[in-house]
Design a protein around this motif. Structure first.
Motif, PDB file in Angstrom:
ATOM      1  N   MET A   1     -17.811  52.169   6.172  1.00  0.00           N
ATOM      2  CA  MET A   1     -16.800  52.669   5.538  1.00  0.00           C
ATOM      3  C   MET A   1     -15.293  53.239   7.196  1.00  0.00           C
ATOM      4  O   MET A   1     -15.501  53.570   7.714  1.00  0.00           O
ATOM      5  CB  MET A   1     -17.290  54.096   5.072  1.00  0.00           C
ATOM      6  CG  MET A   1     -18.357  54.421   3.870  1.00  0.00           C
ATOM      7  SD  MET A   1     -17.784  52.591   2.425  1.00  0.00           S
ATOM      8  CE  MET A   1     -19.053  52.144   1.884  1.00  0.00           C
ATOM      9  N   TYR A   2     -14.411  52.408   6.146  1.00  0.00           N
ATOM     10  CA  TYR A   2     -13.347  52.744   7.090  1.00  0.00           C
ATOM     11  C   TYR A   2     -11.897  53.301   6.295  1.00  0.00           C
ATOM     12  O   TYR A   2     -11.826  53.931   5.425  1.00  0.00           O
ATOM     13  CB  TYR A   2     -12.264  51.154   6.876  1.00  0.00           C
ATOM     14  CG  TYR A   2     -13.332  50.501   7.688  1.00  0.00           C
ATOM     15  CD1 TYR A   2     -13.037  50.044   9.214  1.00  0.00           C
ATOM     16  CD2 TYR A   2     -14.112  49.945   6.831  1.00  0.00           C
ATOM     17  CE1 TYR A   2     -13.730  49.013   9.886  1.00  0.00           C
ATOM     18  CE2 TYR A   2     -14.955  48.536   7.402  1.00  0.00           C
ATOM     19  CZ  TYR A   2     -14.816  48.479   9.065  1.00  0.00           C
ATOM     20  OH  TYR A   2     -15.632  47.351   9.302  1.00  0.00           O
TER      21      TYR A   2
ATOM     22  N   GLN B   1      -4.516  55.198  12.234  1.00  0.00           N
ATOM     23  CA  GLN B   1      -5.181  55.362  13.030  1.00  0.00           C
ATOM     24  C   GLN B   1      -7.031  55.776  11.702  1.00  0.00           C
ATOM     25  O   GLN B   1      -6.640  56.227  11.085  1.00  0.00           O
ATOM     26  CB  GLN B   1      -5.539  56.752  13.266  1.00  0.00           C
ATOM     27  CG  GLN B   1      -7.136  56.593  14.520  1.00  0.00           C
ATOM     28  CD  GLN B   1      -6.807  58.252  15.423  1.00  0.00           C
ATOM     29  OE1 GLN B   1      -6.314  58.285  16.324  1.00  0.00           O
ATOM     30  NE2 GLN B   1      -7.152  59.122  14.756  1.00  0.00           N
ATOM     31  N   THR B   2      -6.997  54.297  11.800  1.00  0.00           N
ATOM     32  CA  THR B   2      -8.290  54.230  11.003  1.00  0.00           C
ATOM     33  C   THR B   2      -9.842  54.520  11.974  1.00  0.00           C
ATOM     34  O   THR B   2      -9.989  54.056  12.606  1.00  0.00           O
ATOM     35  CB  THR B   2      -8.189  52.441  10.954  1.00  0.00           C
ATOM     36  OG1 THR B   2      -7.202  51.975  10.017  1.00  0.00           O
ATOM     37  CG2 THR B   2     -10.142  52.158   9.781  1.00  0.00           C
ATOM     38  N   VAL B   3     -10.985  55.610  11.066  1.00  0.00           N
ATOM     39  CA  VAL B   3     -12.087  55.387  11.942  1.00  0.00           C
ATOM     40  C   VAL B   3     -12.899  54.873  10.816  1.00  0.00           C
ATOM     41  O   VAL B   3     -13.241  54.940   9.808  1.00  0.00           O
ATOM     42  CB  VAL B   3     -12.665  57.189  11.586  1.00  0.00           C
ATOM     43  CG1 VAL B   3     -13.756  57.188  11.863  1.00  0.00           C
ATOM     44  CG2 VAL B   3     -11.247  58.048  12.680  1.00  0.00           C
TER      45      VAL B   3
ATOM     46  N   THR C   1     -12.572  54.316  16.046  1.00  0.00           N
ATOM     47  CA  THR C   1     -11.253  55.145  15.702  1.00  0.00           C
ATOM     48  C   THR C   1     -10.573  53.640  16.394  1.00  0.00           C
ATOM     49  O   THR C   1     -10.452  53.260  18.060  1.00  0.00           O
ATOM     50  CB  THR C   1     -10.635  56.134  16.767  1.00  0.00           C
ATOM     51  OG1 THR C   1     -11.283  56.904  16.557  1.00  0.00           O
ATOM     52  CG2 THR C   1      -9.782  56.079  16.478  1.00  0.00           C
ATOM     53  N   ASN C   2     -10.229  52.903  16.068  1.00  0.00           N
ATOM     54  CA  ASN C   2      -9.340  51.567  16.135  1.00  0.00           C
ATOM     55  C   ASN C   2      -9.646  50.685  16.709  1.00  0.00           C
ATOM     56  O   ASN C   2      -9.516  49.937  16.984  1.00  0.00           O
ATOM     57  CB  ASN C   2      -7.855  52.057  16.579  1.00  0.00           C
ATOM     58  CG  ASN C   2      -7.265  52.817  15.578  1.00  0.00           C
ATOM     59  OD1 ASN C   2      -6.832  53.102  14.386  1.00  0.00           O
ATOM     60  ND2 ASN C   2      -6.579  53.717  16.281  1.00  0.00           N
TER      61      ASN C   2
ATOM     62  N   ARG D   1      -1.620  61.711   5.640  1.00  0.00           N
ATOM     63  CA  ARG D   1      -2.626  61.504   4.239  1.00  0.00           C
ATOM     64  C   ARG D   1      -3.922  60.840   5.012  1.00  0.00           C
ATOM     65  O   ARG D   1      -3.493  59.776   6.087  1.00  0.00           O
ATOM     66  CB  ARG D   1      -1.566  60.767   3.060  1.00  0.00           C
ATOM     67  CG  ARG D   1      -1.532  59.243   2.972  1.00  0.00           C
ATOM     68  CD  ARG D   1      -1.522  58.723   1.526  1.00  0.00           C
ATOM     69  NE  ARG D   1      -1.851  57.115   1.538  1.00  0.00           N
ATOM     70  CZ  ARG D   1      -1.148  56.191   0.404  1.00  0.00           C
ATOM     71  NH1 ARG D   1      -1.388  56.683  -0.087  1.00  0.00           N
ATOM     72  NH2 ARG D   1      -1.420  54.876   0.931  1.00  0.00           N
ATOM     73  N   LEU D   2      -5.045  60.559   3.996  1.00  0.00           N
ATOM     74  CA  LEU D   2      -6.199  60.557   4.301  1.00  0.00           C
ATOM     75  C   LEU D   2      -6.690  59.215   3.384  1.00  0.00           C
ATOM     76  O   LEU D   2      -6.577  59.708   2.267  1.00  0.00           O
ATOM     77  CB  LEU D   2      -7.659  61.334   4.460  1.00  0.00           C
ATOM     78  CG  LEU D   2      -8.778  60.832   4.785  1.00  0.00           C
ATOM     79  CD1 LEU D   2      -8.779  59.839   6.669  1.00  0.00           C
ATOM     80  CD2 LEU D   2      -9.918  61.261   4.960  1.00  0.00           C
ATOM     81  N   LYS D   3      -6.825  58.474   3.288  1.00  0.00           N
ATOM     82  CA  LYS D   3      -7.500  57.460   2.380  1.00  0.00           C
ATOM     83  C   LYS D   3      -8.545  56.667   2.698  1.00  0.00           C
ATOM     84  O   LYS D   3      -8.751  56.062   4.577  1.00  0.00           O
ATOM     85  CB  LYS D   3      -6.274  56.139   1.977  1.00  0.00           C
ATOM     86  CG  LYS D   3      -6.419  55.068   2.588  1.00  0.00           C
ATOM     87  CD  LYS D   3      -4.999  53.927   2.042  1.00  0.00           C
ATOM     88  CE  LYS D   3      -4.966  53.402   2.966  1.00  0.00           C
ATOM     89  NZ  LYS D   3      -3.714  52.650   2.024  1.00  0.00           N
ATOM     90  N   LEU D   4      -9.695  56.440   1.755  1.00  0.00           N
ATOM     91  CA  LEU D   4     -10.715  55.975   2.201  1.00  0.00           C
ATOM     92  C   LEU D   4     -10.186  54.406   2.129  1.00  0.00           C
ATOM     93  O   LEU D   4      -9.820  53.657   0.930  1.00  0.00           O
ATOM     94  CB  LEU D   4     -11.622  55.815   1.038  1.00  0.00           C
ATOM     95  CG  LEU D   4     -13.273  54.076   1.438  1.00  0.00           C
ATOM     96  CD1 LEU D   4     -13.808  54.896   2.836  1.00  0.00           C
ATOM     97  CD2 LEU D   4     -14.165  54.951  -0.099  1.00  0.00           C
ATOM     98  N   ASP D   5     -10.202  53.285   2.937  1.00  0.00           N
ATOM     99  CA  ASP D   5      -9.742  51.615   3.305  1.00  0.00           C
ATOM    100  C   ASP D   5     -10.534  50.864   2.186  1.00  0.00           C
ATOM    101  O   ASP D   5     -11.066  50.222   3.485  1.00  0.00           O
ATOM    102  CB  ASP D   5      -9.353  51.179   4.246  1.00  0.00           C
ATOM    103  CG  ASP D   5      -8.743  49.972   3.938  1.00  0.00           C
ATOM    104  OD1 ASP D   5      -7.896  49.212   2.972  1.00  0.00           O
ATOM    105  OD2 ASP D   5      -7.717  49.616   5.527  1.00  0.00           O
ATOM    106  N   ILE D   6     -10.691  50.435   1.071  1.00  0.00           N
ATOM    107  CA  ILE D   6     -12.143  49.980   0.401  1.00  0.00           C
ATOM    108  C   ILE D   6     -11.764  48.387   0.830  1.00  0.00           C
ATOM    109  O   ILE D   6     -12.089  47.527   0.621  1.00  0.00           O
ATOM    110  CB  ILE D   6     -12.305  50.274  -0.932  1.00  0.00           C
ATOM    111  CG1 ILE D   6     -11.575  50.092  -1.314  1.00  0.00           C
ATOM    112  CG2 ILE D   6     -12.629  51.384  -1.123  1.00  0.00           C
ATOM    113  CD1 ILE D   6     -11.231  49.611  -3.890  1.00  0.00           C
TER     114      ILE D   6
END
Length: 191
Positions: free
Chosen positions: A67-68, A92-94, A109-110, A152-157
């Protein structure tokens, strides 16, 4: 080649499995901390979030589906004569995953800075409290100017692997996770 009756049977079984999953409520994330700090390297984003994973997301991770989670930052400068000036867009993507062979959760991270964790809660701490990262160089912002910032934070599906049995699940509200934009102002350092 799979025969049509076998294909239909497999499709029905997968649909039944998705329907039998315990219903979980899609939880929205909340931004608990948001500020921009000045450092020698530039302006760093400091953020913290609060949310709980839905049962469907937790189960997907423990089955090895990564999950991203993406933290987005926008910095604008207000102008009285025109639209706000877009100064900075940064993210920034985790990536949270599970290695079935080692039975460890991973966080990257990234695409780098890979860390291993024993529990999902430990791995998720890198999402809930992401590392501080430089969102702007000192020279990118005007000295002494007031800026509006939003995070903001979001789940990048869109980055989740598109496996056939996940197509229907991705349309489920349990897979929607996002916070509202948290807005605040800050002043750039004066030279």
């Amino acid at each position: 080649m799979i025969r049509r009756p076998v294909y239909l049977l497999m499709s029905c079984m997968m649909a039944l499995l998705l329907l039998l999953q315990a219903p979980a409520h899609a939880a929205n994330a909340e931004v608990t901390t948001a500020r921009i700090e000045s450092s020698e390297e530039g302006y760093r984003m400091v953020a913290a979030f609060s949310f709980e994973l839905s049962h469907a997301l937790e189960e997907a991770i423990t089955r090895g589906i990564p999950m991203y989670f993406t933290t987005e930052v926008e910095v604008t400068r207000p102008r009285w004569y025109w639209f706000d000036e877009k100064a900075i867009n940064s993210s920034q993507t985790v990536k949270i995953g599970y290695n079935v062979w080692t039975r460890q959760y991973t966080s990257a991270t990234n695409g780098s800075l890979l860390q291993n964790f024993v529990t999902l809660e430990e791995a998720m701490s890198t999402v809930l409290r992401p590392r501080r990262w430089v969102v702007a160089e000192k020279s990118e912002l005007s000295s002494g100017a007031i800026y509006n910032a939003a995070v903001r934070l979001k789940l990048d599906i869109n980055q989740v692997p598109k496996q056939p049995f996940l197509i229907n699940a991705l349309n489920n509200s349990d897979w929607r996770l996002s916070s509202d934009w948290k807005r605040f102002t800050f002043k750039a350092d004066e030279k």
